[in-house]
Write a protein that holds these residues in place. Structure first.
Motif, PDB file in Angstrom:
ATOM      1  N   SER A 135       0.853  -1.183   0.000  1.00  0.00           N
ATOM      2  CA  SER A 135       0.000   0.000   0.000  1.00  0.00           C
ATOM      3  C   SER A 135       0.891   1.236   0.000  1.00  0.00           C
ATOM      4  N   ALA A 137       1.217   3.476   2.181  1.00  0.00           N
ATOM      5  CA  ALA A 137       1.889   3.691   3.459  1.00  0.00           C
ATOM      6  C   ALA A 137       3.076   2.751   3.605  1.00  0.00           C
ATOM      7  N   TYR A 252      -0.921  11.704  -2.266  1.00  0.00           N
ATOM      8  CA  TYR A 252      -0.996  12.298  -0.939  1.00  0.00           C
ATOM      9  C   TYR A 252      -0.145  11.513   0.072  1.00  0.00           C
ATOM     10  N   LEU A 257       4.100  11.012   4.189  1.00  0.00           N
ATOM     11  CA  LEU A 257       5.028  10.194   4.958  1.00  0.00           C
ATOM     12  C   LEU A 257       6.489  10.515   4.662  1.00  0.00           C
ATOM     13  N   TYR A 277      -5.029  19.207   2.007  1.00  0.00           N
ATOM     14  CA  TYR A 277      -5.263  18.380   3.196  1.00  0.00           C
ATOM     15  C   TYR A 277      -4.027  18.175   4.068  1.00  0.00           C
TER      16      TYR A 277
ATOM     17  N   ILE B 120     -11.979  11.723  -5.294  1.00  0.00           N
ATOM     18  CA  ILE B 120     -12.444  11.580  -3.928  1.00  0.00           C
ATOM     19  C   ILE B 120     -12.026  12.795  -3.078  1.00  0.00           C
ATOM     20  N   GLU B 121     -10.883  13.390  -3.426  1.00  0.00           N
ATOM     21  CA  GLU B 121     -10.393  14.528  -2.641  1.00  0.00           C
ATOM     22  C   GLU B 121     -11.345  15.711  -2.674  1.00  0.00           C
ATOM     23  N   LEU B 124     -14.095  15.083   0.181  1.00  0.00           N
ATOM     24  CA  LEU B 124     -13.767  14.727   1.564  1.00  0.00           C
ATOM     25  C   LEU B 124     -14.113  15.818   2.570  1.00  0.00           C
ATOM     26  N   ASN B 208      -6.261   0.040   0.720  1.00  0.00           N
ATOM     27  CA  ASN B 208      -5.224   1.047   0.500  1.00  0.00           C
ATOM     28  C   ASN B 208      -5.662   2.472   0.772  1.00  0.00           C
ATOM     29  N   TYR B 210      -5.962   5.876   2.236  1.00  0.00           N
ATOM     30  CA  TYR B 210      -5.011   6.527   3.141  1.00  0.00           C
ATOM     31  C   TYR B 210      -5.592   7.795   3.765  1.00  0.00           C
ATOM     32  N   LEU B 211      -6.040   8.707   2.914  1.00  0.00           N
ATOM     33  CA  LEU B 211      -6.451  10.022   3.408  1.00  0.00           C
ATOM     34  C   LEU B 211      -7.726   9.941   4.246  1.00  0.00           C
ATOM     35  N   ASN B 214      -7.315   8.603   7.780  1.00  0.00           N
ATOM     36  CA  ASN B 214      -6.558   9.601   8.534  1.00  0.00           C
ATOM     37  C   ASN B 214      -7.440  10.772   8.941  1.00  0.00           C
ATOM     38  N   LEU B 215      -8.407  11.115   8.085  1.00  0.00           N
ATOM     39  CA  LEU B 215      -9.247  12.276   8.359  1.00  0.00           C
ATOM     40  C   LEU B 215     -10.288  11.986   9.435  1.00  0.00           C
ATOM     41  N   THR B 217     -10.384   9.405  11.748  1.00  0.00           N
ATOM     42  CA  THR B 217     -10.039   8.602  12.913  1.00  0.00           C
ATOM     43  C   THR B 217      -9.355   9.466  13.966  1.00  0.00           C
ATOM     44  N   GLN B 226      -3.336   1.615   7.334  1.00  0.00           N
ATOM     45  CA  GLN B 226      -2.687   2.765   6.697  1.00  0.00           C
ATOM     46  C   GLN B 226      -2.549   3.943   7.653  1.00  0.00           C
ATOM     47  N   THR B 230       0.805   5.709   9.752  1.00  0.00           N
ATOM     48  CA  THR B 230       1.097   7.138   9.848  1.00  0.00           C
ATOM     49  C   THR B 230       1.433   7.496  11.294  1.00  0.00           C
TER      50      THR B 230
ATOM     51  N   LYS C 171      -7.518  17.941  13.787  1.00  0.00           N
ATOM     52  CA  LYS C 171      -8.642  17.033  14.015  1.00  0.00           C
ATOM     53  C   LYS C 171      -9.656  17.643  14.963  1.00  0.00           C
TER      54      LYS C 171
END
Lengths: 320, 276, 546
Positions: A135, A137, A252, A257, A277, B120-121, B124, B208, B210-211, B214-215, B217, B226, B230, C171
């Motif tokens: 993936s 990451a 992204y 990372l 973002y 998708i961006e 979001l 897979n 990722y973004l 992260n947004l 959680t 993923q 991070t 967040k």
């Protein structure tokens, strides 16, 4: 995108052209019921947020989003022309210019190389496909450990650090000249399995008798590659091209990372998505501005899709 | 490739040499990761290219401190839910577009396909608000629900169903009541390869992500692999061996799964490239 | 041909883009036409409450779920004497402060007594605490939280690590009422933003409700998190920047390892000696991270010079309208740093994203630096990492610590680190439980343990006389440097530190400016440009929050 235009359905969106048909109306309730699950999800999580974002993009908001000021549609043109967005657009284009041609070249090269009747070639195919299992990451962390200037692999192998001082000072990810290339390479590597698989499948669909005929005509190896292999790979290559370009424009995770959009002050790896973002984003605590750039990303990608289809799609040969 | 003469001698050697070199280059990042993941902390930077010491400690540390088991489980739950749902919703809508004739069908189909143009961006910012207002942050539904349907899957299924013989399709049109039964017992068996391909594609895409995770959680226990990585990257850059061990743990399940489903994978990935 | 098409298209797009750039920052987007600017109701999805016309924090209470509005709506409370939901403790306020008390009518209640109603056997109150601690500091915080959970049976604290301060901030503000934690750790650069978010209860409300005595807390720490006389957040992890240096190198260069540089001049002279003697490739490793060299240290150096960083009394009197870092002092500080780099006495490690690159430069085998500047909160981690043997030939005892050298002869500092904010709009027993934990974190026992494990300094003096800190301060003076530095700092506006709404974005500007200058950019014009953008940020902030 690619698939859409070559479909007959799109060319005849004309409902009036057919006579009224009672049976068609009778099937409507069933059709609606069958379409409902998809339509609700797509409507609620793609169409609605897009429309909402378009209007939100007119606003400037405080950090909680409880107070917003309407700045009008100008906000789109202002943001588009702002130094940050222009810079991000250029970085994004450069990133695509690095990753797409390299990805295609490596993908074709590996696929052709492994498309031989050699014993043990299956092992090599498995190896070349392997990065599809990583993936973004996972791939990025592997590359982070390779490239990190103090605790990374390259900087701690004596002869590499001696031959290429840049891996240690300031580090490939920290040097404005190499940062984008490094992120790009990790991206190419991560995508390699995917491109290899697609192009290999494309190669396998080229009938052998074409090569036989060409060989009878006296075509050389390179001649066969340019006249048969490449043209007949058209659809596969176009697919890879579009996927790689889209991925480049949406990159992204690898940036987050590996470089977090840096190094400063050039923000050498701040792409449009990362500007919207990312960490340190000037948009992060203003949802209005965030929506503005997100919608602009959509517009840019939309323009790119049409440009691609218009200029390239027509020239691709679809095999039978 | 019968037409191609089998290379011999030096050419053969050169070809293997090239293959070996490229294979080595491809595997290099994986190799260095594995080396580091099994080295003790005071050895990891000494000779990063050689596996000259071995310990399971980084793996243990990453597993316990990094909470990776939980993250893998979360990713699995989300990916399975998304996969099953995408297959079902795509079957239903793909069936409607392929087998039924109803007013506005072409327009509806065009609208479906148009959603593929939206990155998708771009959604979001608002989707995060939606999920938040539904109180779905840090939940499986928050991670999964926005992705329960896909126009790509709808398209794939429709194309596959269009290839179903005409008589069978006519049979479906005669009786409006038995659509689901027809889909389940007649159409589905015919398009199993396409469904398998779609399932694999959906699973990988979801895994897979990722973004998005992260947004949305903010609880550690609800991270996916993923977003968990991070977190691990931020917290343990000073322990490269543990970080790489975490990477290995995160990668292994997918490596294993793909070895098992290699053939479906190829079909899944190439299904997007078929002529429409 | 096909492959060439994409690049050419991209190039064309790039040229098109380059031709229509405005040269202005996105910060000013949508702002150039005043006719467009009208305040509107925010979109439904964005609104966290049904009324957005609030001028003060009044509305915070009404943005909560219906079932608890009654107890948290400030309108229901006539004053701190009848705080809803609390028992008779609510009437007790610190008597000595009563005459000069600032009225707190506009703020949400803090019913600190509500915990007494909780039946612990039935179900303890669960609260969530978001933090940004990593490495050693996270482990220390986990240990303290476990102790707290074990020490009583009414409250269970759940820690949620967001990965760093920036993630905590992002967040938090992306979350609506449902998603916010009960307690949140914001760094000093999130202070004004938190105040203006109308989502936190000033701890002063809790202090008065509980009759809590804040006098043992370091006054400077309270002052740093106070605005207009109201104490907003409870300091917890207070740090400031210190000088880390390699004692072996100092000795080898003929310097006294017990006498690190205390001023810029000494820093330069010693760097020269370290480099000239061939002991180190560089005197000092600098960076341009917003959390360190690119922002935080610059503010510290301004305070040390006795200068304000922004106008309006460093933002302490009202929202600042102008940054001052492009003035004389800024130019002087930046010129000093740049000369160090130009003369080969310092090395810039760049963005320093993980906060470790500058330290790792000290451990570099080929081209090491002898010194670096870092947060005192890194001391625990540095000692631990060196103890683990990651860096060959460098043991924990080889690291020396000194105060932050600056323009002034005295070493002084602003309160750094982070503080705990009690989130508004929660059930009374949650708020009470949060307050209980907040006060636990500043008990001398906890602060003593915390300081030893992390390098943060104790914010209550009593902690110094308690184990384990007493021994550590006696045996290992390195841990004491940050404490002494802060204790020596004068009580003035410069040392109160700048209070800026878009603080983090302003730091982003200074970080970019310093990165540019360290790479050879013109000092004055770069600072002027960064200041202009920062001023636009300040104006934008006032427009949306003022």
């Amino acid at each position: 995108m690619l698939v859409a235009t070559s479909d007959p359905a799109l060319r005849c969106i004309d409902m009036e052209s057919r006579a009224f048909d009672r049976r068609r109306w009778r099937q409507l309730p069933a059709a609606l019921a069958l379409l409902a699950p998809s339509a609700i999800v797509l409507g609620a999580f793609i169409v609605y947020p897009l429309v909402k974002a378009i209007f939100l993009g007119r606003q400037r908001c405080n950090s909680t989003g409880t107070r917003c000021v309407d700045a009008g549609w100008d906000q789109y043109s202002d943001t588009f022309r702002s130094t940050e967005f222009q810079h991000a657009l250029l970085v994004t284009a450069e990133f695509a210019l690095i990753t797409v041609p390299l990805g295609l070249a490596f993908g074709i090269g590996l696929a052709v190389l492994a498309h031989k009747h050699l014993s043990g070639v299956g092992v090599f195919r498995a190896i070349f496909s392997s990065t599809v299992a990583t993936s973004v990451a996972v791939a990025s962390l592997m590359w982070l450990f390779l490239l990190q200037p103090s605790v990374g692999v390259l900087s701690n192998v004596g002869w590499i650090a001696d031959a290429f001082p840049v891996v240690k000072q300031p580090g490939l990810l920290n040097d404005p000249g190499t940062a984008l290339w490094s992120v790009g390479l990790s991206s190419v590597w991560a995508n390699l399995g995917f491109t290899f698989i697609i192009i290999t499948a494309g190669l396998q669909s080229i009938p052998d008798d074409l090569y036989e005929a060409a060989a009878l005509d006296g075509a050389t190896g390179t001649g066969r590659f340019w006249r048969i292999t490449l043209p007949l790979l058209g659809p596969s290559l176009l697919f890879v091209l579009i996927v790689l370009t889209t991925r480049a424009f949406q990159a992204y995770g690898e940036i987050d990372l590996l470089t977090e959009g840096g190094p400063r002050p050039d923000d050498s790896t701040t792409t449009i998505t990362y500007l919207t973002y990312g960490r340190n984003s000037i948009m992060a605590t203003d949802q209005g501005l965030q929506a503005t750039t997100a919608v602009l990303l959509f517009v840019v990608l939309l323009g790119l899709s049409f440009l691609q289809l218009w200029s390239i799609g027509r020239r691709v040969h679809y095999g039978d | 490739m019968a037409a191609e003469r089998r290379p011999t001698g030096i050419r053969l050697l050169g070809r293997y040499g090239l293959l070996l070199f490229v294979a080595f280059a491809t595997l290099f990042p994986i190799y260095t990761t594995l080396v580091a993941a099994f080295k003790p902390g005071d050895q990891v930077l000494v000779n990063p290219l050689l596996p000259d010491s071995f310990t399971l400690e980084p793996i243990m540390t990453a597993w316990s401190d990094g909470n990776l088991g939980r993250y893998l489980f979360n990713s699995l739950v989300v990916a399975v839910v998304v996969t099953v749902a995408q297959v079902v919703t795509s079957l239903l809508s793909g069936y409607a577009f392929a087998m039924l004739d109803f007013p506005g069908r072409n327009l509806a189909f065009a609208l479906f396909l148009a959603t593929l143009l939206v990155p998708i961006e771009a959604t979001l910012v608002v989707n995060r608000r939606t999920v938040d207002s539904l109180d779905w942050l840090n939940t499986y539904q928050g991670l999964a629900v926005p992705f329960l349907a896909t126009a790509f899957g709808t398209f794939l299924i429709r194309q596959a169903l269009l290839a179903v013989p005409g008589e069978l399709r006519d049979a479906a049109r005669i009786d409006g009541a038995g659509h689901l039964a027809f889909l389940r017992y007649v159409a589905l068996p015919i398009i199993v390869p396409t469904v398998g391909a779609l399932a694999l594609f959906s699973f990988l895409s979801s895994w897979n992500q990722y973004l998005w995770p992260n947004l949305i959680t903010t609880e550690e226990s609800m991270n996916t692999v993923q977003s968990g990585l991070t977190l691990l990257r931020r917290s343990s850059i000073d322990e490269p061996n543990a970080l790489m061990a975490g990477t290995v743990i995160a990668a292994v399940p997918i490596f294993v799964a793909l070895l098992l489903f290699q053939r479906s994978l190829v079909r899944g990935l190439t299904s997007g490239a078929v002529k429409g | 041909m096909k492959r060439a098409a994409l690049p050419s298209l991209l190039m064309a797009a790039s040229l098109f883009v380059a031709a229509c750039g405005s040269g202005e920052s996105a910060i000013t987007a949508g702002q150039d036409d005043p006719d467009d600017v009208t305040t509107t109701e925010p979109p439904d999805q964005i609104a966290t409450g049904d009324d957005t016309g609030d001028e003060t924090g009044d509305e915070t209470g009404s943005t909560t779920a219906p079932d608890d509005t009654e107890t948290t709506d400030p309108g229901a409370a006539g004053g701190d004497g009848d705080a809803g939901g609390s028992d008779d403790e609510g009437a007790t306020t610190a008597p000595d402060t009563a005459p000069t008390e600032i009225p707190l009518d506009g703020y949400p209640d803090c019913p600190t007594g509500a915990l007494d109603d909780v039946d612990a056997a039935d179900a303890p109150v669960q609260i969530t605490y978001w933090h940004g601690m990593t490495a050693e500091n996270e482990e220390a915080l986990q240990a303290i939280t476990e102790q707290y959970n074990a020490s009583q049976d009414r409250v269970v604290v759940e820690l949620q690590n967001q990965g760093g301060y920036l993630e905590v901030i992002d967040k938090y503000y992306q979350s609506g009422d449902n998603g916010r934690p009960d307690l949140v750790m914001f760094p000093e650069y999130g202070f004004q933003q938190a105040i203006d978010s109308d989502t936190v209860i000033p701890v002063e409300v809790c202090v008065r409700d509980a009759g809590f005595d804040t006098s043992p807390i370091q006054p400077s720490a309270v002052q740093a998190y106070s605005s207009a006389g109201v104490h907003w957040a409870m300091p917890f992890n207070v740090s400031n920047p210190i000088l880390y240096f390699n004692k072996q190198m100092f000795e080898a260069a003929g310097l006294d390892p017990e006498q690190p540089p205390t001023t810029f001049d000494e820093l330069r002279a010693m760097s020269q000696q370290l480099v000239d003697s061939g002991v180190a490739s560089y005197g000092i490793a600098l960076d341009t991270s917003i959390d360190s060299g690119g922002g935080w240290f610059l503010e510290q150096w301004f305070a040390n010079a006795g200068e304000l960083f922004v106008d309006n009394g460093n933002g302490r009197e009202s929202l600042p309208t102008e940054v001052l870092f492009d003035q004389e002092t800024g130019v002087e500080i930046v010129t000093f740093l740049r000369d160090l780099i130009d003369d080969g006495l310092a090395v810039n490690v760049g963005d320093n994203a993980g906060g470790s690159d500058n330290f790792l430069k000290m451990a570099d085998t080929a081209d090491p630096a002898a010194m670096t500047i870092g947060t005192s909160a890194g001391l625990g981690t540095v000692i631990n990492v060196l103890g683990s043997g990651l860096v060959e030939g460098l043991t924990p005892n080889d690291v020396g610590v000194g105060g932050l050298p600056g323009l002034a002869p005295e070493q002084t500092a602003i309160v750094g680190g982070a503080a705990n904010f009690v989130v508004a709009g929660k059930d009374p027993e949650i708020t009470a439980a949060t307050w209980d934990f907040v006060t636990y974190l500043i008990t001398p026992e906890v602060q003593s343990q915390w300081a030893v494990q992390t390098g943060y300094l104790p914010i209550v003096d009593e902690a110094i006389d308690l184990e384990p800190l007493r021994t550590t301060y006696a045996d290992d003076p390195r841990f004491r440097v940050a404490y002494t530095q802060l204790a020596n700092s004068p009580d003035d506006l410069a040392h109160a530190g700048p209070q800026i709404g878009p603080h983090r974005q302003v730091r982003d500007q200074t970080a970019a400016a310093l990165a540019s200058i360290f790479n050879g950019g013109d000092i004055e014009s770069t600072l002027t440009d960064a200041a202009a953008t920062s001023d636009a940020l300040l104006q934008q902030y006032i427009a949306l929050n003022g």
